[in-house]
Structure formats: structure tokens, C-alpha cells
Scaffold this active site. Structure first.
Site, PDB file in Angstrom:
ATOM      1  N   TRP A  69       0.817  -1.219   0.000  1.00 25.30           N
ATOM      2  CA  TRP A  69       0.000   0.000   0.000  1.00 25.30           C
ATOM      3  C   TRP A  69       0.849   1.267   0.000  1.00 25.30           C
ATOM      4  O   TRP A  69       1.852   1.361   0.717  1.00 25.30           O
ATOM      5  CB  TRP A  69      -0.882   0.018   1.256  1.00 25.30           C
ATOM      6  CG  TRP A  69      -1.537   1.330   1.524  1.00 25.30           C
ATOM      7  CD1 TRP A  69      -1.016   2.382   2.234  1.00 25.30           C
ATOM      8  CD2 TRP A  69      -2.818   1.750   1.086  1.00 25.30           C
ATOM      9  NE1 TRP A  69      -1.914   3.425   2.258  1.00 25.30           N
ATOM     10  CE2 TRP A  69      -3.029   3.068   1.562  1.00 25.30           C
ATOM     11  CE3 TRP A  69      -3.837   1.147   0.322  1.00 25.30           C
ATOM     12  CZ2 TRP A  69      -4.200   3.787   1.321  1.00 25.30           C
ATOM     13  CZ3 TRP A  69      -4.998   1.863   0.085  1.00 25.30           C
ATOM     14  CH2 TRP A  69      -5.168   3.166   0.587  1.00 25.30           C
ATOM     15  N   MET A  70       0.400   2.248  -0.779  1.00 25.30           N
ATOM     16  CA  MET A  70       0.991   3.593  -0.738  1.00 25.30           C
ATOM     17  C   MET A  70      -0.150   4.588  -0.671  1.00 25.30           C
ATOM     18  O   MET A  70      -1.190   4.381  -1.289  1.00 25.30           O
ATOM     19  CB  MET A  70       1.830   3.815  -2.012  1.00 25.30           C
ATOM     20  CG  MET A  70       2.300   5.259  -2.211  1.00 25.30           C
ATOM     21  SD  MET A  70       3.457   5.435  -3.607  1.00 25.30           S
ATOM     22  CE  MET A  70       2.384   5.086  -5.006  1.00 25.30           C
ATOM     23  N   ASP A 121      -0.327   9.135   0.439  1.00 26.49           N
ATOM     24  CA  ASP A 121       0.129  10.488   0.104  1.00 26.49           C
ATOM     25  C   ASP A 121       1.615  10.616  -0.253  1.00 26.49           C
ATOM     26  O   ASP A 121       2.470  10.016   0.412  1.00 26.49           O
ATOM     27  CB  ASP A 121      -0.072  11.444   1.296  1.00 26.49           C
ATOM     28  CG  ASP A 121      -1.401  11.319   1.973  1.00 26.49           C
ATOM     29  OD1 ASP A 121      -2.240  10.532   1.532  1.00 26.49           O
ATOM     30  OD2 ASP A 121      -1.604  12.029   2.977  1.00 26.49           O
ATOM     31  N   TRP A 177       2.852   9.921   9.698  1.00 27.66           N
ATOM     32  CA  TRP A 177       1.898  10.424   8.713  1.00 27.66           C
ATOM     33  C   TRP A 177       2.494  11.560   7.878  1.00 27.66           C
ATOM     34  O   TRP A 177       3.675  11.871   7.957  1.00 27.66           O
ATOM     35  CB  TRP A 177       0.601  10.837   9.421  1.00 27.66           C
ATOM     36  CG  TRP A 177      -0.194   9.639   9.865  1.00 27.66           C
ATOM     37  CD1 TRP A 177       0.166   8.313   9.777  1.00 27.66           C
ATOM     38  CD2 TRP A 177      -1.482   9.660  10.484  1.00 27.66           C
ATOM     39  NE1 TRP A 177      -0.821   7.520  10.295  1.00 27.66           N
ATOM     40  CE2 TRP A 177      -1.845   8.310  10.736  1.00 27.66           C
ATOM     41  CE3 TRP A 177      -2.371  10.670  10.867  1.00 27.66           C
ATOM     42  CZ2 TRP A 177      -3.069   7.973  11.329  1.00 27.66           C
ATOM     43  CZ3 TRP A 177      -3.588  10.341  11.452  1.00 27.66           C
ATOM     44  CH2 TRP A 177      -3.928   8.997  11.691  1.00 27.66           C
ATOM     45  N   ARG A 206      -3.445  17.860  11.490  1.00 29.58           N
ATOM     46  CA  ARG A 206      -2.388  17.097  10.787  1.00 29.58           C
ATOM     47  C   ARG A 206      -1.898  17.734   9.488  1.00 29.58           C
ATOM     48  O   ARG A 206      -2.484  18.635   8.948  1.00 29.58           O
ATOM     49  CB  ARG A 206      -2.854  15.666  10.512  1.00 29.58           C
ATOM     50  CG  ARG A 206      -4.139  15.514   9.733  1.00 29.58           C
ATOM     51  CD  ARG A 206      -4.504  14.007   9.683  1.00 29.58           C
ATOM     52  NE  ARG A 206      -5.727  13.757   8.939  1.00 29.58           N
ATOM     53  CZ  ARG A 206      -6.935  13.778   9.470  1.00 29.58           C
ATOM     54  NH1 ARG A 206      -7.092  14.047  10.752  1.00 29.58           N
ATOM     55  NH2 ARG A 206      -8.010  13.542   8.727  1.00 29.58           N
ATOM     56  N   ASP A 207      -0.775  17.173   9.023  1.00 26.29           N
ATOM     57  CA  ASP A 207      -0.191  17.428   7.706  1.00 26.29           C
ATOM     58  C   ASP A 207       0.426  18.821   7.570  1.00 26.29           C
ATOM     59  O   ASP A 207      -0.065  19.658   6.797  1.00 26.29           O
ATOM     60  CB  ASP A 207      -1.227  17.184   6.599  1.00 26.29           C
ATOM     61  CG  ASP A 207      -1.922  15.829   6.734  1.00 26.29           C
ATOM     62  OD1 ASP A 207      -1.315  14.916   7.329  1.00 26.29           O
ATOM     63  OD2 ASP A 207      -3.059  15.692   6.270  1.00 26.29           O
ATOM     64  N   GLU A 260      -7.312  18.077   5.133  1.00 28.50           N
ATOM     65  CA  GLU A 260      -6.081  17.299   5.155  1.00 28.50           C
ATOM     66  C   GLU A 260      -5.104  17.898   4.140  1.00 28.50           C
ATOM     67  O   GLU A 260      -5.503  18.526   3.158  1.00 28.50           O
ATOM     68  CB  GLU A 260      -6.365  15.840   4.773  1.00 28.50           C
ATOM     69  CG  GLU A 260      -7.290  15.120   5.745  1.00 28.50           C
ATOM     70  CD  GLU A 260      -7.399  13.630   5.440  1.00 28.50           C
ATOM     71  OE1 GLU A 260      -7.227  12.847   6.382  1.00 28.50           O
ATOM     72  OE2 GLU A 260      -7.654  13.243   4.297  1.00 28.50           O
ATOM     73  N   ASP A 271     -11.388  15.602   3.715  1.00 28.51           N
ATOM     74  CA  ASP A 271     -11.543  14.259   4.261  1.00 28.51           C
ATOM     75  C   ASP A 271     -12.951  13.727   3.989  1.00 28.51           C
ATOM     76  O   ASP A 271     -13.136  12.537   3.759  1.00 28.51           O
ATOM     77  CB  ASP A 271     -11.272  14.321   5.773  1.00 28.51           C
ATOM     78  CG  ASP A 271     -10.965  12.956   6.358  1.00 28.51           C
ATOM     79  OD1 ASP A 271     -10.713  12.015   5.587  1.00 28.51           O
ATOM     80  OD2 ASP A 271     -10.986  12.836   7.591  1.00 28.51           O
TER      81      ASP A 271
END
Ligand code: FRU
Length: 540
Positions: free
Chosen positions: A19-20, A22, A81, A145-146, A200, A233
Site C-alpha cells: 500500500w501507498m 500520500d 503520517w 495534521r499534515d 487534510e 476528508d
């Protein structure tokens, strides 16, 4: 699973398996482009999130490197993350990323290369006093986040934006720092849009309204607009808006409030999410990465052993001609993969026609096509298809006066499987023609358990312009760009018949009221070299 190996792409970036999601922290350093990405070392579904790492000289051919960061500290044990890189004026590299803590709290962490003189940036050090930012009062512990790339504010301090939400309002928080270890939250948010939910992967960068080059993230002044992008999101799409950034008040204001972030333009109308730009100081471009997820079932992903690819990086510039959007265009390096070319000039497409194009092996293609219609018939005709909508108006087989017309790719001979990409012109009572650019996945695969939406949106076509599209076809991905990149659609498709030499390309015109003249240049595309870095290979 070898049975599904034809779905793997030939020139899009993918890890060898698993899995991949962002793209993270893209940067250029000592001759190499670096891409980090959200990765699950243990399977083809989301989890155990680790930073995968790959490097490239040209953003097309890649070497896989060892993981940059794994979840091994209390402040990121549930996932390393998404995050972004900032290159400081003295050349140091700052990586800020979100950690999901042992208590499932989202915090921001600092990391940096152990050895800046290593062009491969193999080893990363997590700052021992992480986390450097924790959810502030009023922000949920799972709504923070991010971090973005940092930029310099008027007081000389660095600023970092972080996506969050308050109730249903998506917001961009901004922190200030002198040293990247201690941060102060600015009292007012940079921007907020009610109803858009959690933001996000916020991206924030300047674009020049006068010059063709990209801009480093801190640049501001006359002739500059700022793009604000958020990945919603709630509906899993990337939305952006053009606006003005006032560094004194730290407020970003959209040019058109009706096209604000999350309610207006999308970067891509297809399967595309969590994108991120970086400034390539090597070539002075603003380059955009985006994650193409899967639209089949998790069971199918587990069976095939992998999930997701990254788009071909796109160069982003302000569209001087319209003034209302950015342009996204595949980086010119991808053209190095072009091999045999085929050209069809002035193909006349009468209403209802379908013309096969002999382009050789049609699983890896770069196609440029322009379409011209008789403008007199458009001008003289009365209203048609007012309120057209790519998703709900019936797709490529539903015929109107002025559309659809375009290309069909990844089709088998009998068209049981096909992915049409097309224009459709609708004309309002005001006499104004609106052009739509759509991709129809509804017949893209005969496989079960695949989501087969029709996507797209309107695209500005200026007076005197032909309708033009560029398609990058790569086995199970089609990236489609209209009018030089004003509107972009990424299709994720799962052909089972239109594979290998059975894949075909057609021109079509399903309009009832116009004849279309098409010009096509198509190139077969070589595969990119994407392999493990040859450590310890001492053969000479
Ligand atoms: C977006 C996202 C980010 C988060 C990461 C986790 O796809 O949910 O908000 O940091 O993925 O993998």
C-alpha cells in the site's frame, strides 16, 4: 498475483508492492529529487504507516531506498503520517510530519537528515524532544495534521500551516517559529470555509501572474497570487482556490468567494487526493505530486498485492489567459519516454462516427489531440443541454447537439471495455457556450466490484482556441488534461480485455449537430526504470 500484473503501470511511480498513499516531503538536494510517501510495509491496505523513500535524477526514473522513517516512537508509533520539507537558506533540510501517538493523538514532529552531505539522504534523525506541536485548545486530538512547507513571515519568523476543523468548518492554522523546535500558534486562522469538514494535506504557495517560472514558498509581493489547497476528508477530493495572502494579518482571501477552497475548483476531477507541491530550485518550477488511489475492492488489492500509484509530476503555473485558474501540465521530462510517434491530421468526424487509430501498442501512450467544430453552427444554434453535468448527464453514449466528442482509450476491439475522454458543449439561454471535459469510467472494465463513475467539469475555452486534450495512458491509469491543463481528470481503470496488444484507441464524435475535425499526435511510451538502488554493487 501475476494474473493482474497488466494493471501495474509502466511509467508512473509505484513501490514494488504493498500500500501507498500520500506523497510526502518532496525536495531536490545535491542533484537528486527525493520523494517520500505513506507506505504500509506489511500489506496492500492502509496501516503501519511508514515513510517510503525514492530518488530520481529526472522525476521519471526512480531508485527505491530504505525507509526514511518508521513508526518507532511514542509520538508516531501509530503512524508516521504526512508532512513536508523546508529547505533553509543555509541548505539545511527541515522535515515536519504528523505522528499518530500511542494514544492516537495527532501531533507534529520534527526530523532532519543525519548527514546533509549525503546526496541520498539515507538516514533521518527524529528530534529527541518531539512532538513540537500538539493539538491546541478547541481542536480535536484527531483533527490536527499534515504540516506544510514553511515560509518566512514579515517578522523574519518561519510560518507553517496545519489543517484542522472546528465542527464542520475546515480551517488552516498557522504556527510561527524561529528554530523549528518551538512554535507559537497565531491567534487567528489563515482561512476557514464552513461546511467543508476536516482539511487534510493543506498546500499553500505563491504563483507569479507575470513570469513563467515557479516561486519559492516564501516569495510574495506585486504580481503574485497565492494558491490554497485542501484535501477534504469528507469527500476525498483536492480543492484549490486562487487568492491573495496578506503577510501582515496572515489572512488569505479568495479572488472569488464563490469559488473558495472546498466549494469551487478541484485540482483533478478524477481519482486523485492528498497532493503536494514543492519548489524545484534546480529548474525553478513549482511541481505537483498527487496520489491516485484504487477504485476496486480491498479484496482485489490484497489479491494483486499492491495499491496506488503517484501521478506524473505536474508543473503548476498561473493561467494568464483566463486569470481564474492554475494550469497543470506533465513535466517535460516525461517526454523522454516518447518513442514511435503516429500522427493523424484533419480527420473528419461526422456526427455519430467512430474512427480507430493505429498507434501500435496502446497500453502506454502520450496523446495530444485537438478538435475543431464549425463555429457558425454553434453561433446560430439555439440553446442546448443547459445544465449539463459530466457525472449525471449520461456519459459518452448520451448524444447532444454539440457533444460528446473526443478519444476512447484502453478499449478492446469490440468496445466492451472502453474509457472515453471527451468534450461536451452546452449552450445556455444567454447564448453562451459552456464546455465540459469528462472521462467516462462506466464501461472501463468488465471486472466486478469496481467503482465506475463518470467524472469531469467545465473548462474555459477562449475565443479562437481549438478544443485540446492531452492523455497519458499507462495500463490502468489515464491522466487527462484539457486546454493546456485548465481542467484535469485522472481515471483509475481496471481493463481485463483491453490489455497488452488488445488495447485500442479511437476517435469519436457522438454529437448530433456538428462535424468535428480532429488532429492527433500519439507517442508510444517507453517504461521508466524504477528499481532498487544498487547499493554494494561494485561491478565495474
Ligand atoms: C491523507 C491522510 C493524511 C494523513 C495520512 C495518513 O490521505 O489521511 O491526512 O497524514 O493520510 O496516512
Amino acid at each position: 498475483n501475476a494474473m493482474l500484473s497488466w494493471q501495474r503501470t509502466g511509467f508512473h511511480f509505484q513501490p514494488p508492492k504493498n500500500w501507498m498513499n500520500d506523497p510526502n516531503g518532496p525536495l531536490y538536494h545535491l542533484g537528486w529529487y527525493h520523494l517520500f510517501y505513506q507506505y504500509n510495509p506489511d500489506g496492500a491496505i492502509w496501516g503501519n504507516i511508514t515513510w517510503g523513500h525514492a530518488i530520481s535524477k529526472d522525476l521519471i526514473n526512480w531508485f527505491h531506498l530504505p525507509f526514511a522513517m518508521v513508526p518507532d516512537q511514542w509520538y508516531d508509533i501509530n503512524g508516521v503520517w504526512s508532512g513536508s520539507a523546508t529547505i533553509l537558506p543555509d541548505g539545511r533540510i527541515i522535515m515536519l510530519y504528523t505522528g499518530d501517538t500511542d494514544e492516537l493523538v495527532q501531533v507534529q514532529n520534527l526530523a532532519y537528515p543525519a548527514n546533509l552531505s549525503d546526496p541520498l539522504l539515507i538516514d533521518w534523525i527524529k528530534y529527541p524532544n518531539n512532538p513540537v506541536m500538539v493539538p491546541p485548545p478547541g481542536i480535536g486530538t484527531t483533527d490536527f495534521r499534515d504540516p506544510t512547507t514553511a515560509w518566512v513571515g514579515p517578522n523574519g519568523k518561519w510560518r507553517v500551516a496545519i489543517g484542522a476543523k472546528v465542527n464542520k468548518t475546515g480551517i488552516t492554522l498557522v504556527y510561527e517559529t524561529k528554530n523549528f523546535t518551538s512554535y507559537e500558534l497565531l491567534e487567528e486562522v489563515m482561512h476557514a470555509v464552513p461546511g467543508t469538514g476536516m482539511w487534510e494535506c493543506v498546500d499553500f504557495y505563491p504563483v507569479s501572474t507575470t513570469e513563467p517560472n515557479g516561486l519559492d514558498t516564501s516569495v510574495n509581493g506585486p504580481g503574485i497570487k497565492h494558491v490554497l489547497k485542501s484535501s477534504l476528508d469528507d469527500d476525498k477530493h483536492d480543492y484549490y482556490a486562487l487568492g491573495t495572502y496578506d503577510p501582515i494579518s496572515n489572512k488569505w482571501t479568495p479572488d472569488d468567494p464563490e469559488l473558495d477552497v472546498g466549494i469551487g475548483l478541484r485540482l483533478d476531477y478524477g481519482k486523485y487526493y492528498a497532493s503536494k507541491t514543492f519548489y524545484d530550485q534546480n529548474t525553478q518550477r513549482r511541481l505537483l505530486w498527487g496520489w491516485i488511489g484504487e477504485t476496486d475492492s480491498e479484496a482485489a488489492d490484497i489479491l494483486k498485492g499492491w495499491s496506488s500509484v503517484q501521478t506524473i509530476p505536474r508543473e503548476v503555473v498561473f493561467d494568464k489567459k483566463t486569470g481564474t485558474n492554475i494550469l497543470q501540465w506533465p513535466i517535460k521530462e516525461v517526454e523522454k519516454l516518447r518513442s514511435k510517434s503516429t500522427s493523424y491530421q484533419k480527420v473528419i468526424l461526422e456526427p455519430g462516427s467512430l474512427v480507430p487509430l493505429d498507434v501500435g501498442l496502446a497500453t502506454q501512450l502520450d496523446i495530444l489531440a485537438t478538435f475543431d467544430i464549425d463555429t457558425l453552427s454553434l453561433e446560430s444554434s439555439l440553446e442546448a443541454d443547459v445544465g449539463y453535468n459530466c457525472t449525471t448527464s449520461g456519459g459518452s453514449s448520451s448524444r447532444g447537439v454539440f457533444g460528446p466528442f473526443g478519444l476512447v482509450v484502453l478499449a478492446d476491439e469490440s468496445l466492451t471495455e472502453q474509457t472515453p475522454v471527451y468534450f461536451y458543449i452546452a449552450k445556455g439561454t444567454d447564448g453562451v457556450a459552456n464546455t465540459y471535459f469528462c472521462a467516462d469510467q462506466s464501461k472501463s472494465s468488465t471486472a466486478p466490484d469496481v467503482t465506475k463513475l463518470i467524472y469531469g467539469s467545465s473548462v474555459p475555452v477562449l475565443h479562437g482556441e481549438s478544443f485540446s486534450m492531452r492523455l497519458l495512458v499507462d495500463h490502468s491509469i489515464v491522466e487527462s488534461f484539457a486546454q493546456g491543463g485548465r481542467t484535469v481528470i485522472t481515471s483509475r481503470v481496471y481493463p481485463t480485455k483491453a490489455i497488452y496488444s488488445a488495447a485500442k484507441v479511437f476517435l469519436f464524435n457522438n454529437a448530433t449537430g456538428v462535424t468535428v475535425t480532429a488532429n492527433v499526435n500519439a507517442w508510444n511510451m517507453d517504461s521508466a526504470h524504477i528499481d532498487y538502488f544498487p547499493f554494494g554493487n561494485n561491478d565495474s
